[in-house]
Design an enzyme around this catalytic site. Structure first.
Site, PDB file in Angstrom:
ATOM      1  N   GLU A 181      -7.467   0.365  -4.449  1.00  0.00           N
ATOM      2  CA  GLU A 181      -7.471   0.280  -2.984  1.00  0.00           C
ATOM      3  C   GLU A 181      -8.803  -0.213  -2.397  1.00  0.00           C
ATOM      4  O   GLU A 181      -8.799  -1.106  -1.553  1.00  0.00           O
ATOM      5  CB  GLU A 181      -7.044   1.632  -2.390  1.00  0.00           C
ATOM      6  CG  GLU A 181      -5.545   1.845  -2.581  1.00  0.00           C
ATOM      7  CD  GLU A 181      -5.080   3.279  -2.432  1.00  0.00           C
ATOM      8  OE1 GLU A 181      -5.876   4.125  -1.991  1.00  0.00           O
ATOM      9  OE2 GLU A 181      -3.912   3.567  -2.760  1.00  0.00           O
ATOM     10  N   ASP A 240     -13.365   4.975   1.228  1.00  0.00           N
ATOM     11  CA  ASP A 240     -11.923   4.980   1.496  1.00  0.00           C
ATOM     12  C   ASP A 240     -11.386   6.406   1.476  1.00  0.00           C
ATOM     13  O   ASP A 240     -11.149   6.973   0.409  1.00  0.00           O
ATOM     14  CB  ASP A 240     -11.227   4.097   0.442  1.00  0.00           C
ATOM     15  CG  ASP A 240      -9.711   4.042   0.623  1.00  0.00           C
ATOM     16  OD1 ASP A 240      -9.188   4.716   1.517  1.00  0.00           O
ATOM     17  OD2 ASP A 240      -9.066   3.316  -0.150  1.00  0.00           O
ATOM     18  N   ASP A 285       0.877  -1.169   0.000  1.00  0.00           N
ATOM     19  CA  ASP A 285       0.000   0.000   0.000  1.00  0.00           C
ATOM     20  C   ASP A 285       0.916   1.221   0.000  1.00  0.00           C
ATOM     21  O   ASP A 285       1.533   1.544   1.005  1.00  0.00           O
ATOM     22  CB  ASP A 285      -0.889  -0.038   1.255  1.00  0.00           C
ATOM     23  CG  ASP A 285      -1.745   1.219   1.406  1.00  0.00           C
ATOM     24  OD1 ASP A 285      -1.675   2.109   0.527  1.00  0.00           O
ATOM     25  OD2 ASP A 285      -2.475   1.311   2.417  1.00  0.00           O
ATOM     26  N   LYS A 316       2.742  11.208  -3.303  1.00  0.00           N
ATOM     27  CA  LYS A 316       1.680  10.552  -4.082  1.00  0.00           C
ATOM     28  C   LYS A 316       0.799  11.577  -4.795  1.00  0.00           C
ATOM     29  O   LYS A 316       0.267  11.317  -5.860  1.00  0.00           O
ATOM     30  CB  LYS A 316       0.834   9.696  -3.138  1.00  0.00           C
ATOM     31  CG  LYS A 316      -0.162   8.775  -3.824  1.00  0.00           C
ATOM     32  CD  LYS A 316      -0.802   7.858  -2.794  1.00  0.00           C
ATOM     33  CE  LYS A 316      -1.781   6.876  -3.410  1.00  0.00           C
ATOM     34  NZ  LYS A 316      -2.330   5.959  -2.399  1.00  0.00           N
TER      35      LYS A 316
END
Lengths: 629, 168
Positions: free
Chosen positions: A187, A209, A25, A87
């Site tokens: 994800e 999420d 992850d 990210k």
């Protein structure tokens, strides 16, 4: 039987050996690696028993980069060389960075508005892909030390709402770090696997999420090991980080700290804001005291209600995508069996209240929301490398944003609509406007809006080598293919001449192959191995994979799908590859692999057709009720 | 099964408009279990590409058959009927469309929009029923007209959904 005796003596294919694979992850604020051992998926700790690796890299002119907690400790003293939340920069342009993240305290290099911006550090200019690769290297090492062996491959998770450029950047980072990517996994889908396989669940699941920097919402149908994504929506620039920023701004205003405060102060304030946010998940109020360096005599109390008021507009932004995904899936909130909460930001009471209120039902929080994605990825990785025999799992995911091409007047023509199951391939025909025209330019964009300028530019393709003809006579068939990782590739063929047009790709935000090559060389200058060694190693691994797969295929299908001559031709190519593989010539190994792939092409096609027939065997047309015809 | 099966044959279904969507979904999943690229991760690049292409083909066939409008078009195509390039100008239908469009432009509230969408869905269900009868009776030109009309409703539905996003 002769066919079974083609493995070399002493070189067993060892089909039941446990193969090392892991799930990663790669998060905005922290990253994790997990693996399945003795049937249990678990995240792996570092030597200080920490599972979460802060996604922070610190560069210095005289040391190798530092990653994780040590880098985080330097964030306030050396903010310009300490890169956090990278990210958010993956597959993005400088303009996106300026509008999405409020003043990231880095020194960006203008690249004439083109591509991903680099960041100037004491160790040179670094691309977001290189920075992410540093984080991945640490995780790779952690897993290999723990498992005491080399990883065969990894599954890396990405936000479901990541576009093609963001996915490609993630894959490039993995390549750079020396990881073999088995699959990019969305994800929320990973979270569904972690929950679904645990509980043998059946029903319609909604995954909410909210991570550090991204928001995803996916709706999945779970049915006996089949995970079918019905719709996905989200915002790839919205997360818990934004709440830190809003709170930091509130403090700055209240404490009269100027907006153009130095980066070190801003970094410090963001850290204070994050701590306050986390404290307010369990406490009703917090006393904010700024250290003397920031503002000597200022202090104030903030209550959870005050914070909620600041946070609410942001959290409400997540409800729109929930609604859209429900609509795309032709469902209402009543149809949802359960809601799974993922991501550290879902610990906040205000988020839980907001989501529970929208769906009108309780939420699922059994698995640690920070770890659930990595755990799901590990389960998928374990299954992909073939460790899980018998317990088959099938993932059917979708493309999150429509793919289109630019047409006359700057309009977008959609080729593949959002929420189409992947892999998908769509062909479109193009023609020439002028006599003798030998090239056609195609601009591919991703997004839902009608104007090209409102969508994200992915790449410009130039088709060259079209045979000269009168205007409108050439018929170029362009195939847009999205693979199971959600990555786009484009092929073109002129139909009349049958000539495959050469395609020159200019990714708008991505890296070219040459750029990746250069980065790879750079990254290996200080490492033990060199580029040649690494290339040889990669070719040997690939050769092993191809050989093992072919041997297994021959064992199962060789005797009934191949004629004797075909079998002999394949055996000869196989022997040839085995011979060159033992040597040191990477190029010869590659040629051997290509040759073997070539001679086995029709065998592979026959096996595939055979598999289709086998899947449909036992279903007869008669089984339909009479009224249906 | 022939080398180039049509979409119905691919899923072992009778070539007819009224298909059992549960059987279609079940057969689709069984095919995917065998062919999906996840099963070919450890194979050579040629085989992996083949799995990718086959899966894309299966997905395309599935989505064509799942959607009644696309299924209807595909069936007409299979019967060798080429759809009319001109739009059939039925005044009553056009009037209805104009009125619905005007109504949509006035909508400012989510509840009104939901009510509107429900009505659209009802009308589309009626037309699909009609299409089913026409195809069963091999009335291809009239089936073609119904498909055109369904397409109009679909576009209207899409516009209504776009509006929903701005209302929320």
């Amino acid at each position: 039987m002769a066919l079974l005796q083609i493995s070399e003596p002493g070189q067993s294919t060892a089909p039941h050996q446990h193969r090392l694979a892991a799930g990663i992850d790669l998060g905005t604020t922290h990253s994790l690696i997990a693996t399945v051992r003795d049937g249990i998926a678990q995240t792996l700790p570092d030597s200080h028993s920490q599972h979460l690796l802060p996604s922070i890299v610190h560069y210095s002119s005289n040391h190798p980069p530092q990653i994780g907690q040590t880098a985080k400790d330097l964030a306030c003293t050396d903010p310009l060389n300490t890169i956090a939340s990278v990210k958010r920069l993956m597959g993005r342009g400088l303009n996106d960075v300026k509008t999405t993240g409020t003043r990231l305290p880095y020194h960006f290099i203008e690249n004439a508005g083109q591509g991903m911006p680099k960041i100037r550090t004491n160790a040179g200019d670094k691309s977001p892909v290189e920075i992410s690769a540093e984080i991945l290297r640490v995780l790779k090492k952690r897993a290999e030390d723990y498992l005491d062996g080399e990883l065969i491959g990894v599954v890396i998770t990405v936000p479901a709402y990541f576009d093609d450029a963001q996915r490609q950047a993630t894959k490039d980072a993995a390549t750079l770090s020396g990881l073999n990517v088995l699959r990019l996994l969305n994800e929320p889908t990973a979270a569904a696997i972690a929950y679904g396989l645990d509980q043998k669940a059946t029903g319609i699941y909604a995954i909410y999420d909210l991570g550090g920097g991204t928001f995803d919402f996916s709706i999945l149908r779970l049915q006996r090991g089949v995970f079918e994504v019905m719709a996905t929506a989200g915002d790839s620039a919205l997360g818990g980080d934004d709440l830190d920023r809003i709170l930091a701004q509130w403090i700055m205003q209240s404490a009269k700290i100027p907006e153009d405060a130095p980066p070190a102060e801003i970094r410090h304030l963001l850290e204070i804001a994050r701590q306050i946010k986390e404290t307010l998940t369990t406490k009703d109020s917090v006393l904010i005291q700024l250290p003397p360096a920031l503002n000597n005599n200022w202090q104030t109390e903030i209550t959870r209600d005050q914070f909620n008021e600041l946070a609410t507009p942001l959290i409400e932004k997540t409800i729109g995508p929930c609604r859209r995904a429900l609509r795309d899936a032709h469902l209402t909130v009543e149809d949802i069996t359960e809601i799974i909460m993922v991501g550290g930001a879902t610990r906040m009471p205000i988020v839980r209240e907001c989501v529970a209120q929208f769906f009108g039902k309780p939420l699922h929080l059994d698995i640690d929301p920070d770890k659930v994605v990595a755990i799901g990825a590990a389960i998928q990785a374990d299954s992909l490398v073939g460790n899980k025999k018998g317990e088959e799992m099938l993932l059917l995911d979708v493309i999150p944003l429509s793919l289109g091409i630019e047409t006359m007047g700057g309009l977008v023509e959609k080729i593949i609509p959002r929420n189409t199951t992947i892999p998908v391939a769509k062909a479109q025909e193009f023609t020439t406007f002028k006599d003798g025209q030998t090239a056609i330019a195609i601009h591919v964009v991703q997004g839902e809006r009608e104007l090209v300028t409102d969508c994200r530019s992915l790449a410009r393709f130039e088709l060259r080598g079209i045979p000269p003809m009168v205007a409108g006579a050439a018929r170029v068939r362009v195939t847009f293919q999205v693979d199971a990782d959600g990555l786009l590739s484009v092929f073109a063929r002129e139909e009349i001449s049958g000539i495959h047009s050469e395609i020159v790709v200019k990714p708008t935000y991505g890296l070219t192959e040459q750029e990746i090559e250069v980065m790879l060389t750079d990254s290996l200058t200080h490492a033990e191995e060199d580029v040649a060694t690494r290339t040889l190693r990669e070719q040997q691994v690939e050769a092993d994979r191809v050989i093992n797969a072919l041997r297994a295929a021959l064992q199962i299908d060789g005797h009934h799908l191949l004629k004797k001559e075909e079998f002999l031709a394949i055996s000869a190519a196989l022997d040839e590859l085995l011979k060159v593989k033992a040597g040191q010539d990477a190029k010869a190994i590659k040629q051997g692999i290509d040759r073997l792939n070539q001679v086995t092409q029709s065998f592979a096609a026959r096996r595939m057709d055979h598999a289709i027939r086998k899947a449909m065997k036992g279903h007869h047309i008669e089984e339909f009720t009479p009224g249906n015809s | 099964m022939s080398d180039n099966p049509n979409h119905f044959q691919l899923f072992n279904l009778t070539v007819t408009f009224d298909i059992d969507s549960l059987t279609l979904a079940q057969h689709y999943r069984e095919l995917q279990r065998m062919i999906h690229p996840d099963n070919y991760i450890n194979a050579g690049s040629g085989e992996r590409l083949l799995a990718l292409q086959k899966t894309a083909q299966i997905n395309d066939a599935y989505h064509t058959l799942k959607d009644p409008i696309q299924r209807g078009r595909y069936l007409l195509n299979l019967q060798g009927y080429s759809p009319s390039t001109e739009f059939h100008k039925d005044p009553v239908f056009l009037m209805e469309q104009i009125e619905l469009r005007e109504e949509l432009m006035q909508i400012q509230q989510l509840t009104a929009l939901n009510e509107f969408l429900t009505r659209l869905e009802q009308r589309m269900r009626q037309l699909i029923q009609q299409l089913s009868h026409q195809l069963a009776a091999q009335q291809f030109p009239t089936a073609d007209i119904t498909l055109q009309q369904l397409q109009f409703f679909k576009r209207l539905q899409e516009e209504a959904l776009t509006l929903e996003e701005t209302l929320t």
